[in-house]
Design an enzyme around this catalytic site. Structure first.
Site, PDB file in Angstrom:
ATOM      1  N   LYS A 149      14.655   9.319 -23.698  1.00  0.00           N
ATOM      2  CA  LYS A 149      15.517   9.322 -22.498  1.00  0.00           C
ATOM      3  C   LYS A 149      14.722   8.928 -21.250  1.00  0.00           C
ATOM      4  O   LYS A 149      15.146   8.080 -20.475  1.00  0.00           O
ATOM      5  CB  LYS A 149      16.125  10.720 -22.257  1.00  0.00           C
ATOM      6  N   ARG A 171      23.070  19.643 -19.949  1.00  0.00           N
ATOM      7  CA  ARG A 171      22.455  20.074 -21.192  1.00  0.00           C
ATOM      8  C   ARG A 171      23.202  21.233 -21.839  1.00  0.00           C
ATOM      9  O   ARG A 171      22.782  21.729 -22.872  1.00  0.00           O
ATOM     10  CB  ARG A 171      21.051  20.558 -20.857  1.00  0.00           C
ATOM     11  N   ARG A 218       2.101  12.669 -28.008  1.00  0.00           N
ATOM     12  CA  ARG A 218       2.279  12.321 -26.586  1.00  0.00           C
ATOM     13  C   ARG A 218       1.192  12.927 -25.695  1.00  0.00           C
ATOM     14  O   ARG A 218       0.894  14.104 -25.773  1.00  0.00           O
ATOM     15  CB  ARG A 218       3.647  12.797 -26.103  1.00  0.00           C
ATOM     16  N   ARG A 255       1.701  17.976 -22.664  1.00  0.00           N
ATOM     17  CA  ARG A 255       2.642  18.918 -22.065  1.00  0.00           C
ATOM     18  C   ARG A 255       2.593  20.207 -22.880  1.00  0.00           C
ATOM     19  O   ARG A 255       2.606  20.155 -24.112  1.00  0.00           O
ATOM     20  CB  ARG A 255       4.069  18.332 -22.132  1.00  0.00           C
ATOM     21  N   ARG A 309      12.595  23.713 -29.158  1.00  0.00           N
ATOM     22  CA  ARG A 309      13.368  22.793 -28.301  1.00  0.00           C
ATOM     23  C   ARG A 309      14.435  22.081 -29.124  1.00  0.00           C
ATOM     24  O   ARG A 309      15.555  21.880 -28.666  1.00  0.00           O
ATOM     25  CB  ARG A 309      12.427  21.767 -27.643  1.00  0.00           C
TER      26      ARG A 309
HETATM   27  P1  AP5 Z   1      10.281  10.231 -23.793  1.00  0.00           P
HETATM   28  O1  AP5 Z   1      10.835   9.012 -23.161  1.00  0.00           O
HETATM   29  O2  AP5 Z   1       9.392  11.098 -22.964  1.00  0.00           O
HETATM   30  O3  AP5 Z   1      11.468  11.098 -24.417  1.00  0.00           O
HETATM   31  P2  AP5 Z   1      12.418  12.136 -23.740  1.00  0.00           P
HETATM   32  O4  AP5 Z   1      13.709  12.105 -24.483  1.00  0.00           O
HETATM   33  O5  AP5 Z   1      12.479  11.925 -22.245  1.00  0.00           O
HETATM   34  O6  AP5 Z   1      11.616  13.465 -24.088  1.00  0.00           O
HETATM   35  P3  AP5 Z   1      11.304  14.774 -23.277  1.00  0.00           P
HETATM   36  O7  AP5 Z   1      10.362  15.544 -24.137  1.00  0.00           O
HETATM   37  O8  AP5 Z   1      10.876  14.536 -21.865  1.00  0.00           O
HETATM   38  O9  AP5 Z   1      12.759  15.383 -23.241  1.00  0.00           O
HETATM   39  P4  AP5 Z   1      13.268  16.815 -23.159  1.00  0.00           P
HETATM   40  O10 AP5 Z   1      14.722  16.581 -23.025  1.00  0.00           O
HETATM   41  O11 AP5 Z   1      12.887  17.779 -24.199  1.00  0.00           O
HETATM   42  O12 AP5 Z   1      12.473  17.373 -21.883  1.00  0.00           O
HETATM   43  P5  AP5 Z   1      12.814  17.458 -20.333  1.00  0.00           P
HETATM   44  O13 AP5 Z   1      11.641  16.962 -19.619  1.00  0.00           O
HETATM   45  O14 AP5 Z   1      14.150  16.905 -19.997  1.00  0.00           O
HETATM   46  O15 AP5 Z   1       9.530   9.790 -25.132  1.00  0.00           O
HETATM   47  C1  AP5 Z   1       8.802  10.721 -25.890  1.00  0.00           C
HETATM   48  C2  AP5 Z   1       7.550  10.048 -26.471  1.00  0.00           C
HETATM   49  O16 AP5 Z   1       7.972   9.062 -27.424  1.00  0.00           O
HETATM   50  C3  AP5 Z   1       6.719   9.294 -25.421  1.00  0.00           C
HETATM   51  O17 AP5 Z   1       5.363   9.457 -25.714  1.00  0.00           O
HETATM   52  C4  AP5 Z   1       7.151   7.821 -25.597  1.00  0.00           C
HETATM   53  O18 AP5 Z   1       6.111   6.931 -25.268  1.00  0.00           O
HETATM   54  C5  AP5 Z   1       7.470   7.772 -27.078  1.00  0.00           C
HETATM   55  N1  AP5 Z   1       8.547   6.816 -27.380  1.00  0.00           N
HETATM   56  C6  AP5 Z   1       9.653   6.551 -26.624  1.00  0.00           C
HETATM   57  N2  AP5 Z   1      10.410   5.629 -27.215  1.00  0.00           N
HETATM   58  C7  AP5 Z   1       9.779   5.309 -28.387  1.00  0.00           C
HETATM   59  C8  AP5 Z   1      10.094   4.411 -29.462  1.00  0.00           C
HETATM   60  N3  AP5 Z   1      11.190   3.643 -29.450  1.00  0.00           N
HETATM   61  N4  AP5 Z   1       9.236   4.342 -30.507  1.00  0.00           N
HETATM   62  C9  AP5 Z   1       8.106   5.121 -30.535  1.00  0.00           C
HETATM   63  N5  AP5 Z   1       7.754   5.991 -29.538  1.00  0.00           N
HETATM   64  C10 AP5 Z   1       8.586   6.069 -28.490  1.00  0.00           C
HETATM   65  O19 AP5 Z   1      12.939  19.055 -20.155  1.00  0.00           O
HETATM   66  C11 AP5 Z   1      11.834  19.907 -20.287  1.00  0.00           C
HETATM   67  C12 AP5 Z   1      12.292  21.349 -20.102  1.00  0.00           C
HETATM   68  O20 AP5 Z   1      12.852  21.525 -18.792  1.00  0.00           O
HETATM   69  C13 AP5 Z   1      13.399  21.831 -21.052  1.00  0.00           C
HETATM   70  O21 AP5 Z   1      12.887  22.278 -22.287  1.00  0.00           O
HETATM   71  C14 AP5 Z   1      14.034  22.956 -20.216  1.00  0.00           C
HETATM   72  O22 AP5 Z   1      13.259  24.123 -20.276  1.00  0.00           O
HETATM   73  C15 AP5 Z   1      13.972  22.401 -18.808  1.00  0.00           C
HETATM   74  N6  AP5 Z   1      15.185  21.645 -18.429  1.00  0.00           N
HETATM   75  C16 AP5 Z   1      15.248  20.323 -18.109  1.00  0.00           C
HETATM   76  N7  AP5 Z   1      16.511  19.974 -17.810  1.00  0.00           N
HETATM   77  C17 AP5 Z   1      17.257  21.103 -17.944  1.00  0.00           C
HETATM   78  C18 AP5 Z   1      18.642  21.366 -17.801  1.00  0.00           C
HETATM   79  N8  AP5 Z   1      19.525  20.404 -17.460  1.00  0.00           N
HETATM   80  N9  AP5 Z   1      19.073  22.632 -18.048  1.00  0.00           N
HETATM   81  C19 AP5 Z   1      18.206  23.623 -18.370  1.00  0.00           C
HETATM   82  N10 AP5 Z   1      16.880  23.433 -18.531  1.00  0.00           N
HETATM   83  C20 AP5 Z   1      16.408  22.163 -18.331  1.00  0.00           C
END
Ligand code: AP5
Length: 219
Positions: free
Chosen positions: A13, A88, A127, A160, A171
Site C-alpha cells: 500500500k 481499517r 524489510r 520496524r 498484525r
Molecule cells: P509496503 O509498501 O511498506 O507495504 P504496506 O502495505 O504499506 O505495509 P505496512 O507494513 O506499512 O502496512 P500496515 O498496514 O501493516 O502498517 P501501517 O504503517 O499502515 O511494502 C512492504 C515491503 O514489501 C517493502 O519492503 C516493499 O519494498 C516490499 N514490496 C512492495 N511491493 C512489492 C512487490 N510487488 N514485490 C516484492 N516486494 C514488494 O500501520 C502500522 C500500525 O499503525 C498498525 O499496526 C496500527 O497499530 C497503527 N495504525 C495505522 N493506521 C491505523 C488505523 N487506521 N487504525 C488503527 N490503527 C492504525
C-alpha cells in the site's frame, strides 16, 4: 480522484500509494506514517499509540478519526488523495462516509491489493529502512550497496519493531478480524476494485494500478 488503498500489512500500500500519488498529483495520506512520526516525536498521540503499535494491535478508532478530521478541516484533502492504512475498521469506514457526506466529498474507489499471508511474512521479514532519510530496502531483492548501510547517507539500517515475526502474525490476524470486513463494506457500496499484488515486482503492480485508475476515469 479520492482513493483508498486497502490490503494486509506488507501488501505494498505504502510503496504504491507514494508512486501513484506522485504521478497523479494526489496527496498520499498514511495513518501508519503519521502515527510513527507522532511516536518518534513523543507527542500526546504518539504516547497513546505506541503500546498498540508495538504489539500489532490497532490504535483506538477515536484517535485515528481525530487525525483524519484534522486533515479534512485543514483543506489538505481538497485536491484529491490516496488514503493508505485508513479506514481499517467498520466504524472508521462508516465515520469516513458520514464525514465526507457532510463536506460534499466522496470516495471514488477503494482498491484492494491482494497478497497471500506467506508473501506478507516474506516481505516484512526482509524489510529495512533508513532512520535518517526513510529510504526503504528489502532483502534479498532490494539490497543497499554496502550491507546494512543506507546508500544515501550511510546510516545504519533499521527494522520496524512491528516487523518482528510474532508481531507480523498478530498484525495479519488483526487484519483478518478487524479490517477485512471493510472489503465487503466497499463491495456493497460498489466501489471496490481488486488487484493481484504479488508474483510481480513493484513496477508491474504500479502499471496494474494505473491501468485500473485509467479504466475508472472512463466509466
Ligand atoms: P509496503 O509498501 O511498506 O507495504 P504496506 O502495505 O504499506 O505495509 P505496512 O507494513 O506499512 O502496512 P500496515 O498496514 O501493516 O502498517 P501501517 O504503517 O499502515 O511494502 C512492504 C515491503 O514489501 C517493502 O519492503 C516493499 O519494498 C516490499 N514490496 C512492495 N511491493 C512489492 C512487490 N510487488 N514485490 C516484492 N516486494 C514488494 O500501520 C502500522 C500500525 O499503525 C498498525 O499496526 C496500527 O497499530 C497503527 N495504525 C495505522 N493506521 C491505523 C488505523 N487506521 N487504525 C488503527 N490503527 C492504525
Amino acid at each position: 480522484m479520492n482513493l483508498i488503498f486497502l490490503g494486509p500489512p506488507g501488501s505494498g500500500k505504502g510503496t504504491q500509494a507514494k508512486r501513484i500519488a506522485g504521478q497523479l498529483g494526489l496527496l498520499h495520506l498514511s495513518t501508519g506514517d503519521l502515527l510513527r512520526e507522532a511516536v518518534k516525536n513523543s507527542t500526546e498521540l504518539g504516547k497513546k499509540a505506541k503500546a498498540y503499535m508495538e504489539v500489532g494491535e490497532l490504535v483506538p478508532d477515536t484517535l485515528i478519526i481525530g487525525l483524519i478530521e484534522e486533515k479534512l478541516r485543514s483543506g489538505q484533502l481538497d485536491g484529491g488523495f490516496i488514503l493508505d492504512g485508513f479506514p481499517r475498521t467498520i466504524p472508521q469506514a462508516e465515520t469516513l462516509k458520514q464525514m465526507f457526506a457532510k463536506n460534499n466529498k466522496n470516495i471514488n474507489r477503494s482498491i484492494l491489493l491482494d497478497v497471500s499471508d506467506a508473501e506478507v511474512i516474506r516481505r516484512l521479514s526482509g524489510r529495512f529502512y533508513c532512520p535518517i532519510c526513510n529510504a526503504g530496502y528489502n532483502y534479498p531483492h532490494q539490497l543497499p550497496k554496502k550491507e546494512g548501510l543506507c546508500d544515501n547517507d550511510g546510516a545504519k539500517l533499521m527494522r520496524r519493531p512491528d516487523d518482528e515475526e510474532a508481531v507480523v502474525k498478530n498484525r495479519l490476524d488483526v487484519y483478518k478480524r478487524q479490517t477485512e470486513p471493510i472489503v465487503d463494506f466497499y463491495r456493497k457500496e460498489t466501489i471496490l476494485s481488486e488487484i493481484a499484488a504479488e508474483g510481480a515486482g513493484p513496477d508491474e503492480i504500479t502499471n496494474r494500478l494505473l491501468q485500473e485508475i485509467k479504466r475508472l476515469k472512463k466509466v
